[in-house]
Design a protein around this motif. Structure first.
Motif, short mmCIF file in Angstrom:
data_model
loop_
_atom_site.label_atom_id
_atom_site.label_comp_id
_atom_site.label_asym_id
_atom_site.label_seq_id
_atom_site.Cartn_x
_atom_site.Cartn_y
_atom_site.Cartn_z
N VAL A 275 -60.06 -22.39 -41.99
CA VAL A 275 -59.13 -22.79 -40.95
C VAL A 275 -59.34 -21.83 -39.80
O VAL A 275 -59.27 -20.61 -40.01
CB VAL A 275 -57.66 -22.73 -41.45
CG1 VAL A 275 -56.71 -23.10 -40.32
CG2 VAL A 275 -57.45 -23.61 -42.66
N VAL A 276 -59.64 -22.35 -38.64
CA VAL A 276 -59.83 -21.50 -37.46
C VAL A 276 -58.80 -21.86 -36.41
O VAL A 276 -58.41 -23.02 -36.27
CB VAL A 276 -61.26 -21.59 -36.89
CG1 VAL A 276 -62.27 -21.03 -37.87
CG2 VAL A 276 -61.63 -22.99 -36.51
N THR A 277 -58.35 -20.86 -35.69
CA THR A 277 -57.35 -21.08 -34.65
C THR A 277 -57.97 -20.82 -33.29
O THR A 277 -58.58 -19.78 -33.06
CB THR A 277 -56.13 -20.17 -34.85
OG1 THR A 277 -56.55 -18.81 -34.85
CG2 THR A 277 -55.43 -20.47 -36.16
N PRO B 38 -50.96 -34.31 -36.82
CA PRO B 38 -51.31 -34.76 -35.47
C PRO B 38 -51.81 -33.60 -34.60
O PRO B 38 -51.17 -32.56 -34.50
CB PRO B 38 -50.00 -35.33 -34.93
CG PRO B 38 -49.28 -35.79 -36.17
CD PRO B 38 -49.62 -34.76 -37.21
N GLY B 39 -53.02 -33.77 -34.04
CA GLY B 39 -53.59 -32.76 -33.17
C GLY B 39 -54.29 -31.62 -33.89
O GLY B 39 -54.79 -30.70 -33.25
N ILE B 40 -54.35 -31.68 -35.23
CA ILE B 40 -55.02 -30.64 -36.02
C ILE B 40 -56.11 -31.31 -36.84
O ILE B 40 -55.87 -31.83 -37.93
CB ILE B 40 -54.03 -29.87 -36.91
CG1 ILE B 40 -52.93 -29.25 -36.05
CG2 ILE B 40 -54.76 -28.80 -37.73
CD1 ILE B 40 -51.87 -28.50 -36.83
N PRO B 41 -57.35 -31.32 -36.29
CA PRO B 41 -58.43 -32.06 -36.93
C PRO B 41 -59.08 -31.34 -38.11
O PRO B 41 -59.09 -30.11 -38.18
CB PRO B 41 -59.44 -32.24 -35.81
CG PRO B 41 -59.19 -31.12 -34.87
CD PRO B 41 -57.73 -30.79 -34.98
N PHE B 42 -59.62 -32.16 -39.00
CA PHE B 42 -60.42 -31.70 -40.12
C PHE B 42 -61.80 -32.30 -39.98
O PHE B 42 -61.95 -33.47 -39.62
CB PHE B 42 -59.81 -32.16 -41.46
CG PHE B 42 -60.79 -32.13 -42.60
CD1 PHE B 42 -61.22 -30.94 -43.12
CD2 PHE B 42 -61.29 -33.31 -43.12
CE1 PHE B 42 -62.14 -30.91 -44.16
CE2 PHE B 42 -62.21 -33.30 -44.16
CZ PHE B 42 -62.64 -32.09 -44.68
N GLY B 43 -62.82 -31.50 -40.23
CA GLY B 43 -64.18 -32.01 -40.17
C GLY B 43 -65.13 -31.14 -40.97
O GLY B 43 -64.70 -30.24 -41.70
N GLY C 220 -50.93 -25.03 -29.50
CA GLY C 220 -49.86 -25.94 -29.15
C GLY C 220 -49.55 -27.02 -30.16
O GLY C 220 -48.67 -27.85 -29.93
N PHE C 221 -50.22 -27.03 -31.31
CA PHE C 221 -50.05 -28.11 -32.26
C PHE C 221 -49.50 -27.60 -33.58
O PHE C 221 -49.89 -26.53 -34.06
CB PHE C 221 -51.37 -28.84 -32.51
CG PHE C 221 -51.86 -29.60 -31.32
CD1 PHE C 221 -51.41 -30.88 -31.05
CD2 PHE C 221 -52.76 -29.03 -30.44
CE1 PHE C 221 -51.85 -31.58 -29.95
CE2 PHE C 221 -53.20 -29.71 -29.33
CZ PHE C 221 -52.75 -30.99 -29.09
N GLY C 222 -48.61 -28.38 -34.16
CA GLY C 222 -48.08 -28.06 -35.48
C GLY C 222 -46.89 -27.14 -35.43
O GLY C 222 -46.66 -26.43 -34.45
N GLY C 223 -46.14 -27.17 -36.51
CA GLY C 223 -44.96 -26.32 -36.63
C GLY C 223 -45.31 -24.95 -37.18
O GLY C 223 -46.49 -24.60 -37.31
#
Length: 83
Positions: free
Chosen positions: A15-17, A42-47, A65-68
């Motif tokens: 997981v990278v920020t 939403p807004g946090i992609p996996f690939g 800016g994405f996620g709680g």
């Protein structure tokens, strides 16, 4: 250190920020990019990493800016639950 850890440890993925961090990881891995597969949230992609030293490495990227407040935990849990 990150690349050494990737080479030594069996990981479900990373997981990278932030975009700069994701790009730095791809540069160190000599990868061409990330093939998008789905979204953790939403807004946090996996690939998966495309090309380079670790093709197929699972990656979740998270912009600030994405996620709680628990988004990073959810991302790690997502990776750990993949077959």
């Amino acid at each position: 250190m990150a690349v050494a850890a990737l080479d030594e440890a069996p990981l479900a993925g990373v997981v990278v920020t932030g975009g700069d961090t994701a790009q730095a990881l791809l540069d160190l891995l000599e990868a061409d990019g990330i093939d998008l597969v789905s979204e953790v949230l939403p807004g946090i992609p996996f690939g998966t990493v495309h090309g380079g030293r670790r093709p197929g490495l699972r990656v979740v990227t998270k912009a600030g800016g994405f996620g709680g407040p628990d988004a990073l935990v959810q991302a790690a849990t997502y990776l750990a639950g993949l077959p």
